[in-house]
Design an enzyme around this catalytic site. Sequence first.
Site, PDB file in Angstrom:
ATOM      1  N   CYS A  30       0.843  -1.189   0.000  1.00 53.83           N
ATOM      2  CA  CYS A  30       0.000   0.000   0.000  1.00 53.83           C
ATOM      3  C   CYS A  30       0.876   1.236   0.000  1.00 53.83           C
ATOM      4  O   CYS A  30       2.053   1.178   0.363  1.00 53.83           O
ATOM      5  CB  CYS A  30      -0.859   0.027   1.256  1.00 53.83           C
ATOM      6  SG  CYS A  30      -1.872  -1.429   1.377  1.00 53.83           S
ATOM      7  N   TYR A 169      -5.563 -13.577  -4.248  1.00 50.10           N
ATOM      8  CA  TYR A 169      -5.070 -13.150  -2.938  1.00 50.10           C
ATOM      9  C   TYR A 169      -5.791 -13.901  -1.821  1.00 50.10           C
ATOM     10  O   TYR A 169      -7.021 -13.860  -1.735  1.00 50.10           O
ATOM     11  CB  TYR A 169      -5.310 -11.646  -2.845  1.00 50.10           C
ATOM     12  CG  TYR A 169      -4.841 -10.926  -1.614  1.00 50.10           C
ATOM     13  CD1 TYR A 169      -3.654 -11.261  -0.968  1.00 50.10           C
ATOM     14  CD2 TYR A 169      -5.569  -9.852  -1.115  1.00 50.10           C
ATOM     15  CE1 TYR A 169      -3.222 -10.557   0.140  1.00 50.10           C
ATOM     16  CE2 TYR A 169      -5.151  -9.134  -0.008  1.00 50.10           C
ATOM     17  CZ  TYR A 169      -3.971  -9.495   0.614  1.00 50.10           C
ATOM     18  OH  TYR A 169      -3.544  -8.786   1.713  1.00 50.10           O
ATOM     19  N   HIS A 172      -3.346 -12.097   4.761  1.00 46.55           N
ATOM     20  CA  HIS A 172      -3.597 -10.948   5.629  1.00 46.55           C
ATOM     21  C   HIS A 172      -4.993 -10.873   6.245  1.00 46.55           C
ATOM     22  O   HIS A 172      -5.405  -9.798   6.682  1.00 46.55           O
ATOM     23  CB  HIS A 172      -3.363  -9.644   4.836  1.00 46.55           C
ATOM     24  CG  HIS A 172      -1.919  -9.429   4.490  1.00 46.55           C
ATOM     25  ND1 HIS A 172      -1.519  -9.066   3.230  1.00 46.55           N
ATOM     26  CD2 HIS A 172      -0.802  -9.542   5.213  1.00 46.55           C
ATOM     27  CE1 HIS A 172      -0.203  -8.957   3.200  1.00 46.55           C
ATOM     28  NE2 HIS A 172       0.254  -9.249   4.393  1.00 46.55           N
ATOM     29  N   ASP A 265       3.025  -9.656   9.261  1.00 42.62           N
ATOM     30  CA  ASP A 265       3.787  -9.695   8.014  1.00 42.62           C
ATOM     31  C   ASP A 265       4.788  -8.540   7.958  1.00 42.62           C
ATOM     32  O   ASP A 265       5.920  -8.699   7.509  1.00 42.62           O
ATOM     33  CB  ASP A 265       2.794  -9.606   6.845  1.00 42.62           C
ATOM     34  CG  ASP A 265       3.433  -9.893   5.507  1.00 42.62           C
ATOM     35  OD1 ASP A 265       4.487 -10.556   5.482  1.00 42.62           O
ATOM     36  OD2 ASP A 265       2.891  -9.461   4.477  1.00 42.62           O
TER      37      ASP A 265
END
Length: 686
Positions: A30, A169, A172, A265
């Site tokens: 991000c 994906y 997360h 992470d």
Amino acid sequence: MRDSRYDILFEPIKIGPKTAKNRFFQVPHCNGMGHPMPSSVAAMREMKAEGGWAVISTEECEIHPSSDVAPYPEARLWDDHDIPALAKMCDAVHKYDALAAVELVHNGPACANLYSREVPLAPSHQPVNWYAPYQAKEMDKEDIKLFRKWHKDAALRAKKAGFDIIYVYAGHDLSLPMHFIQKRRNHRLDEYGGSLENRIRLLKEVIVDTKEAIGDSCAVAVRFAVDELLGNNGIVSNVEGREIIEMLAEFPDLWDVNISNWSNDSATSRFSSESFQEEYISFVKKITTKPVVGVGRFTSPDTMVSQLKRGILDMIGAARPSIADPFLPKKIEQGRLEDIRECIGCNICVSGDMTSTPIRCTQNPTIGEEWRRGWHPEIISDKKSDKEILIIGAGPAGLECARALGQRGYRVHLAEAKKELGGRLIYECRLPGLAEWIRVREYRMQQINKMPNVSIYYDSHLSYQDVIEFAVPHVIIATGSFWRNDGVGRKHGFPINGFNTINIYTPDDIMNEKDIFGPVAIFDDDHYYMGGVLAEKLAKQGKEVCIITPATSVSAWTIHTLEHDRIQKRLLELGVKLYTASDIISVDKNHIEIGCIYTGKKQKLNCKSLVSVTSRLPNNKLYNELKLEMNNKYKEYTLTAIGDCYAPATIAAAVYSGHKTAREFDNDILSNVGFYRELPSYSTKS
Ligand code: ADP
Ligand code: SF4
């Protein structure tokens, strides 16, 4: 010339129908710019392609309005209107023979759809993340079908935009295929719930759909979190994590594996070290023949080589190291290891996304500024004159200013009062867990040492008279700041009564190892790391410590650096008492009376010492003296205060301030506001 030990990092590798030119993979990250700032994103990603990364990924890319993570600005491929913005990034990346990857995502119950106002979707009925007062609806078969279609359509759009690698994906705790796998989120009784085989059905289907849609010409990657660090409440790497990889081993063209959630992470250096994910992900390569990518804040080429040689990874994944140094691969390739700007693991970069503002970085002041200010991380305009510059103070601001002005070719004199350079870094890097922060100084010293046009004067505390005698008429003051000891800060506009009756200390005192006697109370009205890390230091010395803070948690702002929960845990485990939502009412020699900020209910704490962590004042006496005289007598002088001396803030802000001052010296400032803006386009209804 590159060291042959690193050759392995530059071997090409096949990813499905594509070939990556080397082993450097910028994994999705991000950036606080996302779909509202496509030119800024494209320029930022282009820099990494120029810097040698073989694969450059987007951040999360929402596939549909029912996956809207507003207010966080991520990428979007909701419909064809979104293609040109992402095509811009693909074109930029392709200029340097890098592959462009897109991380398609449907956030399911991890988003509230605050912009689109669509009803969130989930495997089972459940509240959405972030305490938002909405619930996600359990997806019926029709919804599942629709979701698969949206994903497939987005993959086709991604291919049209020019992407080479399309991600499915499942990481997360943020994406539907992952939510279907998680027992705690999936309570279904149909073929998508229950057994692991059922729970991975959706992930498997989406991989197959994506392959069918674009697999002829694009590679399909899967990002999967093999461990959520939640024990039996989540995926565990040697249990379900392993079984899932076993069941899907050959389905994708590449596995990008990590641990979940984002705070695990992207753990900071305060809580993790380089290659910290190895213990969780090392099994993956033994199970699949497909290339495996993983992260671990890799900045050392030796560690990277070791990851490849020991068969842990095939490609070195990096988000933060690529932010701190977009030219990391190039520097290794060219044998310029001393020029690497190593990530310090502070997560200031994350705070951009968390506050929905453009990314920033402590080490790399140019990140996010590539488009709007035209800043390149390695290139800076040549000097415009033979002016000499005197910089006073060699903290982060002074060091970066000297380095960048030196790079421009100016003759720079850098005077530092101490025998050592680094300013606040010298002390802060000795606090528990912050050792890597010294890299901010190390990088700059290494660069300055190579510059014959920059002179350093150690042990040189300059007074007003010294500056005048020095006779260099362009003076930059970077003399930093000091913590105040009177309690003035956010909560208190005036000094707190009684602070002069107790043994009172500031963070500067504690960092300078002044003797302090317990029990110690820390009044934290600063709310970033300092109060918490001082408590940790003092508790580790065996002192009885408590923190009093008007916020509802300790180090409240660290929510933006993903450290918040870990800090609470560490302090509680160390036995530090936390008085949150509390203010100081009165202080005497051995007591502090505190009150609840809501009810005013009081209690008295026994304590011998009080550490005031509230706010700082600029160390600007020299600046003010010079300013006065210059206005009167030395009109040919220019005088600039930078960094904490101008306004105390983060180390990142000080580095940025030094860099900006160096860029703007002798140069016209861009546009009225100082930078270009991405203005809204006044769209028609098409
Ligand atoms: P910043 O974060 O803005 O760079 P720091 O507090 O980290 O600020 O660094 C300021 C540096 O300036 C310190 O190393 C300090 O010793 C030095 N300094 C302060 N006053 C003077 C002075 N009058 N002459 C030379 N150096 C000074
Ligand atoms: Fe690394 Fe900190 Fe820069 Fe993020 S902000 S890339 S953690 S140095």
